[in-house]
Scaffold this active site. Structure first.
Site, PDB file in Angstrom:
ATOM      1  N   GLY A  31       0.807  -1.218   0.000  1.00  0.00           N
ATOM      2  CA  GLY A  31       0.000   0.000   0.000  1.00  0.00           C
ATOM      3  C   GLY A  31       0.834   1.259   0.000  1.00  0.00           C
ATOM      4  O   GLY A  31       2.015   1.232  -0.338  1.00  0.00           O
ATOM      5  N   ALA A  32       0.192   2.397   0.373  1.00  0.00           N
ATOM      6  CA  ALA A  32       0.800   3.723   0.251  1.00  0.00           C
ATOM      7  C   ALA A  32       1.309   3.857  -1.187  1.00  0.00           C
ATOM      8  O   ALA A  32       2.472   4.145  -1.446  1.00  0.00           O
ATOM      9  CB  ALA A  32       1.917   3.937   1.268  1.00  0.00           C
ATOM     10  N   HIS A  34       2.065   4.696  -5.097  1.00  0.00           N
ATOM     11  CA  HIS A  34       2.539   5.880  -5.819  1.00  0.00           C
ATOM     12  C   HIS A  34       2.764   5.494  -7.276  1.00  0.00           C
ATOM     13  O   HIS A  34       2.469   4.354  -7.674  1.00  0.00           O
ATOM     14  CB  HIS A  34       3.815   6.428  -5.171  1.00  0.00           C
ATOM     15  CG  HIS A  34       4.846   5.364  -4.921  1.00  0.00           C
ATOM     16  ND1 HIS A  34       5.532   4.740  -5.931  1.00  0.00           N
ATOM     17  CD2 HIS A  34       5.274   4.775  -3.779  1.00  0.00           C
ATOM     18  CE1 HIS A  34       6.352   3.848  -5.426  1.00  0.00           C
ATOM     19  NE2 HIS A  34       6.211   3.834  -4.113  1.00  0.00           N
ATOM     20  N   HIS A  37       4.308   2.106  -8.131  1.00  0.00           N
ATOM     21  CA  HIS A  37       3.385   0.959  -8.126  1.00  0.00           C
ATOM     22  C   HIS A  37       2.504   0.978  -9.379  1.00  0.00           C
ATOM     23  O   HIS A  37       2.200  -0.061  -9.951  1.00  0.00           O
ATOM     24  CB  HIS A  37       2.467   1.010  -6.897  1.00  0.00           C
ATOM     25  CG  HIS A  37       3.173   0.854  -5.601  1.00  0.00           C
ATOM     26  ND1 HIS A  37       3.298   1.882  -4.697  1.00  0.00           N
ATOM     27  CD2 HIS A  37       3.796  -0.215  -5.035  1.00  0.00           C
ATOM     28  CE1 HIS A  37       3.956   1.457  -3.634  1.00  0.00           C
ATOM     29  NE2 HIS A  37       4.272   0.189  -3.810  1.00  0.00           N
ATOM     30  N   GLY A 148       9.339  -4.375  -8.738  1.00  0.00           N
ATOM     31  CA  GLY A 148      10.161  -3.245  -9.165  1.00  0.00           C
ATOM     32  C   GLY A 148      11.651  -3.487  -8.955  1.00  0.00           C
ATOM     33  O   GLY A 148      12.058  -4.164  -8.014  1.00  0.00           O
ATOM     34  N   LYS A 150      13.598  -1.311  -7.976  1.00  0.00           N
ATOM     35  CA  LYS A 150      14.018  -0.510  -6.821  1.00  0.00           C
ATOM     36  C   LYS A 150      14.494  -1.418  -5.680  1.00  0.00           C
ATOM     37  O   LYS A 150      15.464  -1.122  -4.999  1.00  0.00           O
ATOM     38  CB  LYS A 150      12.834   0.351  -6.375  1.00  0.00           C
ATOM     39  CG  LYS A 150      12.908   0.861  -4.973  1.00  0.00           C
ATOM     40  CD  LYS A 150      13.119   2.347  -4.942  1.00  0.00           C
ATOM     41  CE  LYS A 150      13.303   2.832  -3.527  1.00  0.00           C
ATOM     42  NZ  LYS A 150      12.290   2.304  -2.617  1.00  0.00           N
ATOM     43  N   SER A 187       7.195   4.505  -0.857  1.00  0.00           N
ATOM     44  CA  SER A 187       6.110   4.812   0.085  1.00  0.00           C
ATOM     45  C   SER A 187       6.652   5.575   1.285  1.00  0.00           C
ATOM     46  O   SER A 187       5.924   6.312   1.935  1.00  0.00           O
ATOM     47  CB  SER A 187       5.472   3.510   0.578  1.00  0.00           C
ATOM     48  OG  SER A 187       5.045   2.760  -0.530  1.00  0.00           O
ATOM     49  N   ARG A 188       7.927   5.389   1.568  1.00  0.00           N
ATOM     50  CA  ARG A 188       8.511   6.054   2.743  1.00  0.00           C
ATOM     51  C   ARG A 188       8.800   7.540   2.501  1.00  0.00           C
ATOM     52  O   ARG A 188       9.027   8.277   3.456  1.00  0.00           O
ATOM     53  CB  ARG A 188       9.788   5.334   3.177  1.00  0.00           C
ATOM     54  CG  ARG A 188       9.520   3.975   3.789  1.00  0.00           C
ATOM     55  CD  ARG A 188      10.797   3.374   4.342  1.00  0.00           C
ATOM     56  NE  ARG A 188      10.535   2.184   5.119  1.00  0.00           N
ATOM     57  CZ  ARG A 188      10.495   0.961   4.622  1.00  0.00           C
ATOM     58  NH1 ARG A 188      10.710   0.776   3.346  1.00  0.00           N
ATOM     59  NH2 ARG A 188      10.248  -0.079   5.407  1.00  0.00           N
TER      60      ARG A 188
END
Ligand code: PAF
Length: 282
Positions: A31-32, A34, A37, A148, A150, A187-188
């Site tokens: 979640g969170a 962006h 995602h 991802g 990342k 998300s952070r």
């Protein structure tokens, strides 16, 4: 978009789609959401007929209870974003649905893959990630899994798990999405101040500069240089590692392998940020 909270409801739906011969693409998230995602959702829509996204903040991959507590959970906004990006299905389980008998440990030997970088700094993290991804794959049974770049070490370990367990799912790795400034989307990032977000472009700048040094330096020298850069005021680097992109082990010379990646973890404003860049792939 269909939203399923219960495992059996999701399974029944997916089973029907598969019977109709549709390819199922799966994007696991915490979640969170962006744009990073959303690039996975778009790719899942391009490469499969039914896109399934899961939102589940998996407690077993957090070695830091505070990080788990502070993990952002803007569910309404997430749902809006998924609808806007034409996601077909959201799977939104509770901890008891994912682990009905409690989290059963998943024993997989990843060799040296999970001993370095994130694995060295976040004890038990990859055991938790592998456990939840295996459980989610067992539930969703997707044809393709989208993750991802990342989280470089994460997708490498998941590919290794897929290979070891002969899981009939193809892993598709998607590029890192960056803000205009170069900051990798995460998300952070919402936990950074405006000023912190600007300053955090230091990670990408350092990676880009490191890439330029490949032909004229050694991995050790570049690592030392980068760690100094990343020790700027307000920053606390955990590692800057130049590694073989296949084995994730540190290399002595850039010519040691045809696939070289640089991975970073630093703390800034109490937020742990990671990023990476492929320095060479032949
Ligand atoms: O990358 C993440 O968000 C998580 O580690 C994942 C893959 C969704 C597992 O919880």
């Amino acid at each position: 978009m269909f939203i399923f909270k219960r495992v059996t409801d999701l399974q029944r739906f997916v089973e029907r789609q598969k019977k109709e011969g549709k390819l199922v693409g799966f994007v696991p998230t915490m979640g969170a959401l962006h744009e990073g995602h959303m690039s996975l959702i778009k790719r899942a829509n391009d490469e499969s007929e039914i896109s399934v996204c899961s939102i589940f903040v998996n407690p077993t991959q957090f070695n830091d209870k505070d990080d788990l507590k502070k993990y952002p959970r803007p569910i309404e906004k997430d749902i809006e974003l998924l609808i806007a990006n034409a996601c077909d299905v959201l799977f939104l389980p509770e901890v008891e649905d994912v682990y009905p008998k409690g989290p059963k440990p998943l024993v997989i030997d990843f060799g040296k893959l999970d001993k370095v970088m994130e694995g060295a700094f976040r004890e038990g993290h990859f055991a938790g990630v592998a456990q939840v991804v295996k459980r989610l794959l067992d539930i969703v049974l997707p044809d393709k899994l989208f993750m991802g770049q990342k989280d470089f070490q994460q997708f490498t370990i998941i590919q290794n798990m897929i290979d070891q367990l002969d899981i009939p799912t193809e892993l598709v790795v998607c590029d890192i999405m960056r803000e205009k400034s170069g900051l990798a989307m995460s998300s952070r990032n919402v936990r950074l101040s405006e000023k912190g977000r600007k300053a955090a472009t230091l990670l990408h700048k350092t990676l880009k500069a490191a890439k330029k040094k490949v032909n004229s330096s050694t991995p050790e020298k570049v690592e030392k240089w980068a760690l100094k850069e990343l020790a700027a005021p307000g920053f606390e680097p955990e590692y800057f590692t130049i590694a073989d992109g296949y084995t994730l082990q540190p290399i002595k010379e850039f010519s040691d392998t045809d696939y070289v990646v640089a991975c970073i973890a630093v703390w800034h404003e109490g937020v742990r940020l990671i990023d990476n860049m492929i320095l060479k792939k032949e």
